[in-house]
Design a protein around this motif. Structure first.
Motif, PDB file in Angstrom:
ATOM      1  N   LEU A  23       0.851  -1.201   0.000  1.00 47.14           N
ATOM      2  CA  LEU A  23       0.000   0.000   0.000  1.00 47.14           C
ATOM      3  C   LEU A  23       0.885   1.248   0.000  1.00 47.14           C
ATOM      4  CD1 LEU A  23      -3.119   0.294   0.213  1.00 47.14           C
ATOM      5  CD2 LEU A  23      -2.815   0.637   2.657  1.00 47.14           C
ATOM      6  N   LYS A  24       1.924   1.193   0.801  1.00 50.87           N
ATOM      7  CA  LYS A  24       2.850   2.328   0.885  1.00 50.87           C
ATOM      8  C   LYS A  24       3.712   2.411  -0.383  1.00 50.87           C
ATOM      9  CE  LYS A  24       5.730   5.304   2.965  1.00 50.87           C
ATOM     10  NZ  LYS A  24       5.539   6.346   3.918  1.00 50.87           N
ATOM     11  N   TRP A  25       4.209   1.273  -0.835  1.00 48.28           N
ATOM     12  CA  TRP A  25       5.150   1.231  -1.950  1.00 48.28           C
ATOM     13  C   TRP A  25       4.533   1.825  -3.219  1.00 48.28           C
ATOM     14  CZ3 TRP A  25       5.582  -1.936  -6.488  1.00 48.28           C
ATOM     15  CH2 TRP A  25       6.841  -1.873  -7.083  1.00 48.28           C
ATOM     16  N   GLN A  26       3.235   1.605  -3.424  1.00 47.38           N
ATOM     17  CA  GLN A  26       2.603   2.130  -4.643  1.00 47.38           C
ATOM     18  C   GLN A  26       1.710   3.339  -4.344  1.00 47.38           C
ATOM     19  OE1 GLN A  26      -1.101   1.626  -5.467  1.00 47.38           O
ATOM     20  NE2 GLN A  26      -0.936   1.595  -3.228  1.00 47.38           N
ATOM     21  N   SER A  27       1.929   3.988  -3.200  1.00 48.49           N
ATOM     22  CA  SER A  27       0.980   5.032  -2.801  1.00 48.49           C
ATOM     23  C   SER A  27       1.033   6.278  -3.679  1.00 48.49           C
ATOM     24  CB  SER A  27       1.127   5.395  -1.329  1.00 48.49           C
ATOM     25  OG  SER A  27       2.453   5.702  -1.012  1.00 48.49           O
ATOM     26  N   ALA A  28       2.105   6.482  -4.452  1.00 52.94           N
ATOM     27  CA  ALA A  28       2.123   7.632  -5.363  1.00 52.94           C
ATOM     28  C   ALA A  28       1.015   7.494  -6.402  1.00 52.94           C
ATOM     29  CB  ALA A  28       3.480   7.760  -6.042  1.00 52.94           C
ATOM     30  N   ASP A  29       0.775   6.267  -6.876  1.00 51.93           N
ATOM     31  CA  ASP A  29      -0.295   6.050  -7.865  1.00 51.93           C
ATOM     32  C   ASP A  29      -1.655   6.402  -7.267  1.00 51.93           C
ATOM     33  OD1 ASP A  29       1.508   5.178  -9.713  1.00 51.93           O
ATOM     34  OD2 ASP A  29       1.184   3.041  -9.337  1.00 51.93           O
ATOM     35  N   THR A  30      -1.881   5.914  -6.039  1.00 53.48           N
ATOM     36  CA  THR A  30      -3.146   6.213  -5.362  1.00 53.48           C
ATOM     37  C   THR A  30      -3.285   7.710  -5.138  1.00 53.48           C
ATOM     38  OG1 THR A  30      -2.758   4.184  -4.137  1.00 53.48           O
ATOM     39  CG2 THR A  30      -4.571   5.559  -3.368  1.00 53.48           C
ATOM     40  N   PHE A  31      -2.169   8.309  -4.722  1.00 50.39           N
ATOM     41  CA  PHE A  31      -2.182   9.733  -4.409  1.00 50.39           C
ATOM     42  C   PHE A  31      -2.530  10.562  -5.647  1.00 50.39           C
ATOM     43  CE2 PHE A  31       0.034  13.828  -4.131  1.00 50.39           C
ATOM     44  CZ  PHE A  31      -0.503  14.316  -2.954  1.00 50.39           C
ATOM     45  N   PHE A  32      -1.786  10.342  -6.732  1.00 50.04           N
ATOM     46  CA  PHE A  32      -1.984  11.195  -7.909  1.00 50.04           C
ATOM     47  C   PHE A  32      -3.294  10.897  -8.640  1.00 50.04           C
ATOM     48  CE2 PHE A  32       2.774  11.790  -7.801  1.00 50.04           C
ATOM     49  CZ  PHE A  32       2.716  13.145  -7.531  1.00 50.04           C
ATOM     50  N   SER A  33      -3.782   9.655  -8.542  1.00 52.94           N
ATOM     51  CA  SER A  33      -4.994   9.339  -9.296  1.00 52.94           C
ATOM     52  C   SER A  33      -6.269   9.663  -8.526  1.00 52.94           C
ATOM     53  CB  SER A  33      -4.991   7.863  -9.690  1.00 52.94           C
ATOM     54  OG  SER A  33      -4.971   7.066  -8.539  1.00 52.94           O
ATOM     55  N   SER A  34      -6.202   9.682  -7.193  1.00 50.44           N
ATOM     56  CA  SER A  34      -7.453   9.930  -6.464  1.00 50.44           C
ATOM     57  C   SER A  34      -7.313  10.907  -5.298  1.00 50.44           C
ATOM     58  CB  SER A  34      -8.016   8.611  -5.953  1.00 50.44           C
ATOM     59  OG  SER A  34      -7.104   7.964  -5.106  1.00 50.44           O
ATOM     60  N   MET A  35      -6.358  10.676  -4.411  1.00 51.59           N
ATOM     61  CA  MET A  35      -6.299  11.479  -3.178  1.00 51.59           C
ATOM     62  C   MET A  35      -6.101  12.956  -3.477  1.00 51.59           C
ATOM     63  SD  MET A  35      -4.053  10.527   0.109  1.00 51.59           S
ATOM     64  CE  MET A  35      -3.860  11.632   1.465  1.00 51.59           C
ATOM     65  N   VAL A  36      -5.123  13.275  -4.320  1.00 47.33           N
ATOM     66  CA  VAL A  36      -4.841  14.688  -4.574  1.00 47.33           C
ATOM     67  C   VAL A  36      -5.982  15.337  -5.356  1.00 47.33           C
ATOM     68  CG1 VAL A  36      -3.592  14.607  -6.781  1.00 47.33           C
ATOM     69  CG2 VAL A  36      -2.888  16.229  -5.034  1.00 47.33           C
ATOM     70  N   ARG A  37      -6.742  14.516  -6.054  1.00 50.40           N
ATOM     71  CA  ARG A  37      -7.877  15.030  -6.837  1.00 50.40           C
ATOM     72  C   ARG A  37      -9.105  15.277  -5.959  1.00 50.40           C
ATOM     73  NH1 ARG A  37      -6.651  17.157 -11.734  1.00 50.40           N
ATOM     74  NH2 ARG A  37      -5.086  15.864 -12.744  1.00 50.40           N
ATOM     75  N   GLY A  38      -8.994  14.895  -4.689  1.00 54.26           N
ATOM     76  CA  GLY A  38     -10.108  15.125  -3.781  1.00 54.26           C
ATOM     77  C   GLY A  38     -11.163  14.044  -3.851  1.00 54.26           C
ATOM     78  N   ILE A  39     -10.832  12.917  -4.522  1.00 55.90           N
ATOM     79  CA  ILE A  39     -11.842  11.847  -4.696  1.00 55.90           C
ATOM     80  C   ILE A  39     -11.887  10.962  -3.446  1.00 55.90           C
ATOM     81  CG2 ILE A  39     -12.466   9.801  -6.049  1.00 55.90           C
ATOM     82  CD1 ILE A  39     -11.005  11.196  -8.436  1.00 55.90           C
ATOM     83  N   ALA A  40     -10.717  10.524  -2.990  1.00 60.13           N
ATOM     84  CA  ALA A  40     -10.674   9.584  -1.856  1.00 60.13           C
ATOM     85  C   ALA A  40     -10.991  10.284  -0.549  1.00 60.13           C
ATOM     86  CB  ALA A  40      -9.304   8.941  -1.775  1.00 60.13           C
TER      87      ALA A  40
END
Lengths: 378, 78
Positions: A361-378
């Protein structure tokens, strides 16, 4: 006329805040403007893995201007003065901007000048250039004494020093260098981490791995010539490689505008995030002096609260919820080992066992971050 | 306690490690011989602050229970 929301800062906090608020409000009701000066947005938690060449750094960087959702105005400029009494902000580009709501998300800065000798010898992984530089140093390392620590409290991403320490232990084992290397971990308080039950868990693992700990070690100075770190408490540790997180302070514009405490951080209400008696001036992310981790995961929950509140205010509704200091933070405790810490002001996190799932989860968290978290989705 | 503090830090309602860091900051700014007093409600600080005072070779004057908080008093000796 829409309410003007002005967000200062284009890091994690400013970007998440703007995008979440855009989801929660219509352009008819709210105009959102972000002012910042970052050309690129670097996902800092990847620095630990980049240091060990375990991630391609190109995945950790995106152009800042493309991270904002449709309907967010982004102005590339530097804020030079904030006048909360007159609801105005000045920029280096000559703009004089007025607002109905101000959200300060200016983050913090490194102040290596606070520690004599720091710049000449210390390495760290808290920005991309330094992480890549440290990667080269580790490739060239053939054994000796490595000292890891942090030069001040608070710092961004508080678990990062222990994350680096555990990965270093495994990296050295993998390269056949562990038995030729002493790992020393220095920490400013009377344990190895700021949260007691996490500290107990981490301390036990350090002991199992033969990592030598030095607590109540507040870095006073570094002697690059003799390769020694001197503590304020009178202890001295020598090193062949020094990995020391630099001292942090809030941004200078916050102090210059009279909004900061001694460390340059903004004193906001811990449950409402507003500054002093102002009901239209808020701070989120690392810029605050709240007793909670300085991390994107904190900014995420703060933005959730604040976007709901402003959406309610601007549509004539009442929002009675409070921000309770929520944080969810996934941290590395070794190769393919991790723990996720959930906590808030009143409930400390549990740290019971390592999980492979949490590591990835941590190792690939940049993908999660840029695709959803930073966009305000998650 | 009949020692007058030169520096008083009110760190009540501040969480660990805030009070300890405030005390260290005050120590850096104080002159040798001056007395620093810190008020805290954080349980951990009651143990950690005396540990820091001892390790750094300063003088612990005392830890006092007050009304809803406690006070740690130290003298900077070097």
């Amino acid at each position: 006329m829409p309410a003007r929301v002005l967000i200062l800062g284009d890091g994690d906090a400013g970007t998440i805040m703007a995008n979440k608020l855009r989801f929660h409000t219509s352009r008819k009701d709210v105009e959102i403007t972000v002012v910042g000066n970052s050309k690129n947005h670097y996902f800092k938690p990847d620095g630990v893995h980049i240091s060990f060449n375990m991630l391609d750094y190109k995945k950790s960087v995106k152009p800042t201007e493309f991270l904002f959702n449709y309907g967010v105005n982004y102005i590339a400029d530097t804020v030079t003065a904030i006048d909360v009494a007159n609801h105005s902000v000045k920029t280096a580009g000559g703009k004089n901007m007025n607002y109905d709501y101000l959200i300060i998300a200016t983050g913090d800065r490194f102040t290596p000048e606070d520690i004599p000798g720091y710049s000449e010898s210390a390495r760290h992984f808290y920005n991309l250039d330094h992480a890549l530089e440290l990667q080269k140093e580790l490739k060239a390392f053939k054994g000796g004494k490595i000292v890891i620590g942090q030069a001040s409290i608070p710092i961004m991403c508080p678990p990062a020093p222990y994350e680096f320490t555990f990965l270093l232990d495994e990296y050295l084992n993998f390269h056949g260098l562990r038995d030729k290397t002493e790992i020393h971990y220095v920490y400013p308080i009377n344990s190895v981490f700021t949260i007691p039950n996490v500290a107990d868990y981490i301390s036990k693992k350090m002991e199992e791995r033969g990592i030598i700990t030095h607590t109540l070690f507040n870095v006073d100075s570094i002697d690059p010539k003799n390769k020694k770190v001197q503590s304020l408490e009178g202890e001295s540790v020598d090193y062949d490689l020094l990995v020391m997180i630099p001292p942090h302070r809030g941004q200078k514009v916050i102090s210059d505008s009279g909004l900061a405490d001694d460390g340059g951080y903004i004193n906001v209400d811990k449950n409402r995030l507003n500054y002093k008696d102002y009901d239209n001036v808020f701070a989120v992310g690392d810029a605050t002096n709240l007793p909670v981790s300085k991390a994107g995961a904190t900014a995420h929950f703060e933005s959730q609260y604040l976007s709901n509140k402003i959406a309610a205010d601007t549509s004539g509704n009442v929002y009675n919820e409070l921000y309770e200091g929520d944080v969810a933070c996934t941290t590395v405790t070794g190769y393919e080992k991790g723990i996720t810490l959930f906590f808030n002001y009143n409930k400390p996190p549990r740290a019971n066992f390592d999980s492979k799932f949490d590591y990835f989860l941590k190792w690939q968290s940049a993908d999660t971050f840029f695709s959803s978290m930073v966009r305000g989705i998650a | 306690m009949d020692v007058k503090a030169d520096h008083i830090i009110d760190a009540r309602n501040s969480y660990c490690p805030g009070p300890l860091m405030e005390m260290i900051k005050a120590y850096k700014q104080a002159k040798v011989g001056e007395v620093i007093s810190i008020y805290s409600t954080d349980v951990g600080t009651k143990k950690d602050a005396p540990a820091w005072i001892q390790k750094s070779g300063q003088e612990l004057i005392g830890v006092f229970d007050r009304d809803g908080y406690y006070e740690i008093v130290m003298r900077k000796v070097k």
